[in-house]
Design an enzyme around this catalytic site. Structure first.
Site, PDB file in Angstrom:
ATOM      1  CD  GLU A 234      24.182  15.008 -17.862  1.00  0.00           C
ATOM      2  OE1 GLU A 234      25.070  14.272 -17.415  1.00  0.00           O
ATOM      3  OE2 GLU A 234      24.360  16.217 -18.114  1.00  0.00           O
TER       4      GLU A 234
ATOM      5  CD  GLU B 254      27.048  21.670 -15.150  1.00  0.00           C
ATOM      6  OE1 GLU B 254      28.063  21.623 -15.865  1.00  0.00           O
ATOM      7  OE2 GLU B 254      26.829  20.840 -14.241  1.00  0.00           O
TER       8      GLU B 254
ATOM      9  CG  HIS C 135      25.818  19.851 -19.416  1.00  0.00           C
ATOM     10  ND1 HIS C 135      25.531  20.486 -18.231  1.00  0.00           N
ATOM     11  CD2 HIS C 135      26.233  18.608 -19.092  1.00  0.00           C
ATOM     12  CE1 HIS C 135      25.762  19.651 -17.237  1.00  0.00           C
ATOM     13  NE2 HIS C 135      26.197  18.501 -17.727  1.00  0.00           N
TER      14      HIS C 135
ATOM     15  N   GLY D 163      25.846  16.617  -9.751  1.00  0.00           N
ATOM     16  CA  GLY D 163      26.775  17.140  -8.759  1.00  0.00           C
ATOM     17  C   GLY D 163      26.223  17.178  -7.349  1.00  0.00           C
TER      18      GLY D 163
ATOM     19  CB  SER E 267      24.927  11.804  -8.508  1.00  0.00           C
ATOM     20  OG  SER E 267      24.919  13.183  -8.167  1.00  0.00           O
TER      21      SER E 267
ATOM     22  CG  ASN F 280      30.844  17.261 -18.969  1.00  0.00           C
ATOM     23  OD1 ASN F 280      31.803  17.983 -19.248  1.00  0.00           O
ATOM     24  ND2 ASN F 280      29.626  17.732 -18.750  1.00  0.00           N
ATOM     25  CD1 TRP F 281      36.893  14.619 -17.876  1.00  0.00           C
ATOM     26  CD2 TRP F 281      38.874  15.647 -18.189  1.00  0.00           C
ATOM     27  NE1 TRP F 281      37.840  13.661 -18.103  1.00  0.00           N
ATOM     28  CE2 TRP F 281      39.064  14.251 -18.302  1.00  0.00           C
ATOM     29  CE3 TRP F 281      39.977  16.485 -18.363  1.00  0.00           C
ATOM     30  CZ2 TRP F 281      40.308  13.676 -18.564  1.00  0.00           C
ATOM     31  CZ3 TRP F 281      41.216  15.918 -18.624  1.00  0.00           C
ATOM     32  CH2 TRP F 281      41.384  14.528 -18.718  1.00  0.00           C
ATOM     33  CE  LYS F 282      29.418  18.338 -15.112  1.00  0.00           C
ATOM     34  NZ  LYS F 282      28.284  18.475 -14.219  1.00  0.00           N
TER      35      LYS F 282
ATOM     36  N   GLY G  22      30.177  13.188 -14.638  1.00  0.00           N
ATOM     37  CA  GLY G  22      30.878  14.432 -14.345  1.00  0.00           C
ATOM     38  C   GLY G  22      32.008  14.196 -13.366  1.00  0.00           C
ATOM     39  N   GLY G  23      31.751  14.471 -12.088  1.00  0.00           N
ATOM     40  CA  GLY G  23      32.786  14.440 -11.053  1.00  0.00           C
ATOM     41  C   GLY G  23      33.632  13.176 -11.053  1.00  0.00           C
TER      42      GLY G  23
HETATM   43  P1  13P Z   1      28.037  14.579 -11.959  1.00  0.00           P
HETATM   44  O1  13P Z   1      28.400  13.165 -12.399  1.00  0.00           O
HETATM   45  O2  13P Z   1      29.162  15.297 -11.318  1.00  0.00           O
HETATM   46  O3  13P Z   1      26.769  14.591 -11.194  1.00  0.00           O
HETATM   47  O4  13P Z   1      27.749  15.399 -13.320  1.00  0.00           O
HETATM   48  C1  13P Z   1      26.876  14.880 -14.265  1.00  0.00           C
HETATM   49  C2  13P Z   1      26.960  15.695 -15.487  1.00  0.00           C
HETATM   50  O5  13P Z   1      26.489  16.814 -15.535  1.00  0.00           O
HETATM   51  C3  13P Z   1      27.664  15.130 -16.649  1.00  0.00           C
HETATM   52  O6  13P Z   1      27.469  15.895 -17.793  1.00  0.00           O
END
Ligand code: 13P
Length: 245
Positions: A160, A95, A93, A166, A205, A8-10, A226-227
């Site tokens: 999640e 977020e 998600h 993050g 993470s 997920n590149w967000k 994510g990251g």
């Molecule tokens: P991180 O891997 O950056 O913690 O993000 C997880 C996430 O929200 C994937 O959708």
């Protein structure tokens, strides 16, 4: 069950970043026994799709509107994302739940719209830190599942925990095992045999250093990353850590 490793590149990635991140994935392809998926921002879906073309790496989006079309300025329908090359979409998600006030009923409507347009939904659930400290995490996630999944759900669930996203603080293997067992039980109770086959991803993470341990936990069917998905070498290292199907 084949593992699904989804990136997920967000809200990260411009046209200039596409080649650097996606080309190594296309060149490598998914490791044996593992499915690989990247979900870039909608503005570069087509470019990422062009780089991934001919590889077995799948393409997804990060959200869709529940309506098929209409007067919804700034929104994107599932059919538009499908038209741009996506075959998957992340929905609900945390977020989006936090930033845009998305509730379970809206996520459920989006999941139905995604399926109708030919997209496989990844529906996200997860508790906040305060909810976990209060001992409410299992109930919160059970409620999110009940409200967010349509009756004919045929997709993937991603657990999640909000406090692990993050932060560099992944959930412990024991916490993941407890939650994934509860999610599996809820899916089987509601969907019977179909619920036993739903892949349940862990997200929060996930890094190359902790991926093998997290992916080995019972009922963990992959990772939503994510990251670390913004770095092709790290993302591929996570995928290689998945147990072979
Ligand atoms: P991180 O891997 O950056 O913690 O993000 C997880 C996430 O929200 C994937 O959708």
């Amino acid at each position: 069950m084949r593992a699904l490793i989804a990136g997920n590149w967000k809200m990260n990635g411009l046209a200039a970043d596409v080649e650097r991140i996606a080309a190594p994935l296309a060149a490598s392809g998914p490791p044996a026994g593992c499915d690989l998926l990247v979900c870039p921002p909608a503005t570069i879906l087509r470019e990422v799709g062009r780089v991934l073309a001919g590889s077995a790496v799948a393409l997804g989006a990060q959200d869709c509107h529940p309506a098929p079309s209409g007067a919804h300025t700034g929104d994107l329908s599932a059919a538009m994302l499908r038209d741009a090359g996506a075959t998957w979409v992340i929905l609900g998600h945390s977020e989006r739940r936090a930033d845009h006030g998305e509730g379970d009923a809206l996520v459920r409507a989006k999941a139905a719209a995604a399926a109708a347009a030919g997209l496989t939904p990844i529906v996200c659930v997860g508790e906040t830190e305060a909810q976990r400290v209060a001992g409410e995490h299992l109930g919160i996630v059970r409620g999110q599942l009940a409200g967010s999944l349509p009756d004919d759900f045929a997709g993937v669930v991603a657990y999640e925990p909000v406090w692990a996203i993050g932060t560099g603080r992944n959930a412990s293997e024991a916490d993941v095992a407890e939650m994934h067992a509860a999610v599996r039980e809820a899916l089987i109770t509601r969907f019977a045999g179909r619920g036993a086959a739903v892949r349940i991803l862990y997200g929060g993470s996930v890094k190359p250093a902790n991926a093998a341990a997290l992916l080995a936990v019972k009922d963990v069917g992959g990772a939503l990353v994510g990251g670390a998905s913004l770095n092709a070498a790290d993302f591929l290292a996570i995928a290689r850590a998945a147990p072979r199907a």
